[in-house]
Write a protein that holds these residues in place. Structure first.
Motif, PDB file in Angstrom:
ATOM      1  N   ASN A 384       0.838  -1.201   0.000  1.00  0.00           N
ATOM      2  CA  ASN A 384       0.000   0.000   0.000  1.00  0.00           C
ATOM      3  C   ASN A 384       0.875   1.255   0.000  1.00  0.00           C
ATOM      4  OD1 ASN A 384      -2.976  -1.058   0.642  1.00  0.00           O
ATOM      5  ND2 ASN A 384      -1.560  -2.237   1.920  1.00  0.00           N
ATOM      6  N   PRO A 385       1.332   1.690  -1.167  1.00  0.00           N
ATOM      7  CA  PRO A 385       2.283   2.808  -1.220  1.00  0.00           C
ATOM      8  C   PRO A 385       1.740   4.125  -0.666  1.00  0.00           C
ATOM      9  CG  PRO A 385       1.744   1.995  -3.431  1.00  0.00           C
ATOM     10  CD  PRO A 385       1.105   1.065  -2.472  1.00  0.00           C
ATOM     11  N   HIS A 386       0.417   4.297  -0.608  1.00  0.00           N
ATOM     12  CA  HIS A 386      -0.163   5.520  -0.035  1.00  0.00           C
ATOM     13  C   HIS A 386      -0.048   5.525   1.490  1.00  0.00           C
ATOM     14  CE1 HIS A 386      -3.146   2.331  -0.225  1.00  0.00           C
ATOM     15  NE2 HIS A 386      -3.780   2.902   0.786  1.00  0.00           N
ATOM     16  N   LEU A 387       0.229   4.350   2.072  1.00  0.00           N
ATOM     17  CA  LEU A 387       0.337   4.216   3.530  1.00  0.00           C
ATOM     18  C   LEU A 387       1.767   4.531   3.951  1.00  0.00           C
ATOM     19  CD1 LEU A 387      -0.924   3.245   6.257  1.00  0.00           C
ATOM     20  CD2 LEU A 387      -0.169   0.951   5.652  1.00  0.00           C
ATOM     21  N   LYS A 388       1.934   5.479   4.876  1.00  0.00           N
ATOM     22  CA  LYS A 388       3.268   5.948   5.237  1.00  0.00           C
ATOM     23  C   LYS A 388       3.733   5.480   6.609  1.00  0.00           C
ATOM     24  CE  LYS A 388       3.202   8.244   1.416  1.00  0.00           C
ATOM     25  NZ  LYS A 388       3.890   7.636   0.254  1.00  0.00           N
ATOM     26  N   PHE A 389       2.811   5.002   7.421  1.00  0.00           N
ATOM     27  CA  PHE A 389       3.205   4.672   8.793  1.00  0.00           C
ATOM     28  C   PHE A 389       2.178   3.751   9.435  1.00  0.00           C
ATOM     29  CE2 PHE A 389       3.258   5.460  13.399  1.00  0.00           C
ATOM     30  CZ  PHE A 389       4.597   5.262  13.668  1.00  0.00           C
ATOM     31  N   THR A 390       2.674   2.793  10.218  1.00  0.00           N
ATOM     32  CA  THR A 390       1.779   2.003  11.071  1.00  0.00           C
ATOM     33  C   THR A 390       2.440   1.818  12.438  1.00  0.00           C
ATOM     34  OG1 THR A 390       2.669  -0.224  10.664  1.00  0.00           O
ATOM     35  CG2 THR A 390       1.067   0.596   9.080  1.00  0.00           C
ATOM     36  N   ASN A 391       1.618   1.604  13.422  1.00  0.00           N
ATOM     37  CA  ASN A 391       2.101   1.312  14.785  1.00  0.00           C
ATOM     38  C   ASN A 391       0.971   0.631  15.530  1.00  0.00           C
ATOM     39  OD1 ASN A 391       1.543   2.583  17.705  1.00  0.00           O
ATOM     40  ND2 ASN A 391       3.732   2.147  17.540  1.00  0.00           N
ATOM     41  N   ASP A 392       1.325  -0.327  16.365  1.00  0.00           N
ATOM     42  CA  ASP A 392       0.322  -1.150  17.043  1.00  0.00           C
ATOM     43  C   ASP A 392       0.424  -1.032  18.561  1.00  0.00           C
ATOM     44  OD1 ASP A 392      -1.640  -3.022  17.586  1.00  0.00           O
ATOM     45  OD2 ASP A 392      -0.348  -4.752  17.238  1.00  0.00           O
ATOM     46  N   GLN A 393       0.537   0.206  19.053  1.00  0.00           N
ATOM     47  CA  GLN A 393       0.451   0.428  20.503  1.00  0.00           C
ATOM     48  C   GLN A 393      -0.794   1.241  20.814  1.00  0.00           C
ATOM     49  OE1 GLN A 393       4.631   1.817  20.249  1.00  0.00           O
ATOM     50  NE2 GLN A 393       4.795   1.031  22.328  1.00  0.00           N
TER      51      GLN A 393
END
Ligand code: FE
Ligand code: CA
Length: 439
Positions: A384-393
């Motif tokens: 998903n190139p439009h997605l720049k960041f993820t975090n699972d906290q």
């Protein structure tokens, strides 16, 4: 409470010590409304804090603080708010709310899942009672959540805009359909109980008084000339999830042109609000993810979509993005809940150009401790190139609108399995005015 009407006095003051009381009066706490009271105060000054309290018999409430809104159209330098929600009591403690209570804010927006209707006997904390169906069941669930001191502190510290998602009623409900195939007329009785308990327990005006299963949740708020907020309701008017709901490849039913998550009336209201807004920033305060997110984490051949998100209603997303493009609506920011993870992404139009930014806020507690990177998120980032960041906290997002830029801080907790979790800023994003770009 004994089943009698109880007179309640309220006081609103310009100072914490109630030396200058500017409004007071008496209202009645009725058994029919779970002894809740809703008082609407007029004549206050704009853009300043007030303090309020209630007195019933020999009992005096704690003191709450609320900030009034600025005059619509007035020149503002800054608007700050927190987006928070998804607070499954059984999954952890509310240290995030203790952090929120200490923030300096114009408002808090709650994106829903204030309560969870389920019951997990192996939780960090335990729900009292089984899954709620009746009004008394839902009242009990709210009462338990509202016993939490950190949640109380966040209510006492800020003005709240509240919207609901699914768990205030039933997981993944859609209009008059629950998740278990209950006949609509019967599910509507449950909706009615859930809606009344929600109204009783939330800071909602008389305009949101429930009528049967219906309750007016979506609203607009104008913060000076800086921010127009559209608080959505993506549960009450949506079509049923397509393809049998869940995470799966799109079937034909997901792709029809009539797909609607907002319903015709709310969609028209949102589109008009966006096109006509004279404000610098246009906020769409939304429940479930708008961006198309391919959820493949392995070697699946076809993209996997979350049918409960806008991916199950992609024609509605296309109409929204086309509307933004056609009307040259600039500076569109979407804030979203539901995912129990942080995401930051560009919302791209059909030609791949970014038309807005979506920040998905994680959860207060739902999902438990989590970790920085959920297994498989590297694949999701790559797909998903439009997605720049993820975090699972767990945690919340702190947003600040200024004339020249928008900033969003993702605040995360190291853990939620103790009440003493520590907050830190995991990432801070800036969106320059005039460009839908994350940096
Ligand atoms: Fe949730
Ligand atoms: Ca949800």
């Amino acid at each position: 409470m004994p089943m009698v009407t109880a007179p309640v006095t309220y006081e609103v003051a310009e100072d914490e010590n109630f030396n200058t009381i500017v409004a007071n009066g008496e209202t009645q706490a009725l058994p029919e409304l779970g002894h809740s009271v809703h008082v609407e105060i007029t004549g206050l000054k704009p853009a300043r804090p007030y303090w309020y309290r209630f007195i019933a018999g020999r009992e005096r409430s704690a003191t709450g603080r609320a900030r009034t809104m600025p005059h619509p159209g007035s020149g503002l330098d800054r608007v700050r708010f927190v987006a928070a929600g998804c607070q499954n009591y059984e999954n952890g403690y509310y240290a995030a709310y203790r952090g929120i209570a200490g923030e300096e804010l114009d408002f808090l927006w709650h994106y829903g899942d204030y309560i969870y209707e389920g019951q997990n006997k192996a939780g960090i904390r335990q729900h009292v009672g089984e899954e709620p169906y009746s009004l008394d069941d839902y009242r009990l669930r709210y009462a338990q959540y509202k016993m939490d001191a950190d949640l109380q502190a966040a209510h006492a510290a800020h003005s709240w805009w509240v919207t609901w998602d699914d768990h205030e009623t039933d997981n993944n409900w859609a209009g008059d359909r629950g998740q278990d195939g209950t006949p609509s007329a019967i599910f509507n009785l449950r909706r009615q109980a859930a809606a009344q308990a929600y109204y009783e327990n939330m800071p909602l005006r008389a305009t949101s008084f429930p009528h049967g299963p219906s309750i007016q949740i979506y609203r607009q708020a104008k913060y000076g000339d800086l921010l127009d907020a559209h608080f959505l309701d993506t549960r009450q008017y949506r079509m049923d999830q397509p393809c049998g709901d869940g995470f799966k490849p799109a079937c034909a039913a997901a792709l029809t042109r009539d797909r609607s998550i907002l319903g015709a009336v709310e969609e028209k209201w949102l589109f008009e609000g966006l096109a006509k807004s004279p404000s610098r920033w246009k906020l769409i305060a939304n429940q479930v993810m708008i961006m198309p997110l391919d959820r493949r984490t392995g070697n699946e051949s076809a993209p996997i979509w979350n049918m409960d998100s806008w991916a199950g209603y992609s024609a509605n997303r296309t109409r929204l993005l086309n509307h933004i493009q056609k009307n040259k609506v600039k500076n569109v920011i979407v804030t979203t809940g539901d995912e129990h993870q942080n995401y930051a992404a560009e919302l791209r139009g059909p030609k791949g150009d970014a038309l807005g930014i979506e920040f998905v806020a994680t959860s207060i507690s739902t999902g438990g401790n989590g970790s920085d990177m959920r297994p498989g998120n590297d694949r999701i980032m790559a797909n998903n190139p439009h997605l720049k960041f993820t975090n699972d906290q767990r945690g919340y997002i702190l947003c600040e609108a200024r004339r020249e830029a928008w900033t969003t801080e993702l605040k995360v907790l190291d853990r939620v399995d103790t009440p003493e979790g520590a907050l830190s800023v995991r990432r801070k994003f800036t969106v320059p005015a005039g460009e839908s770009k994350l940096s």
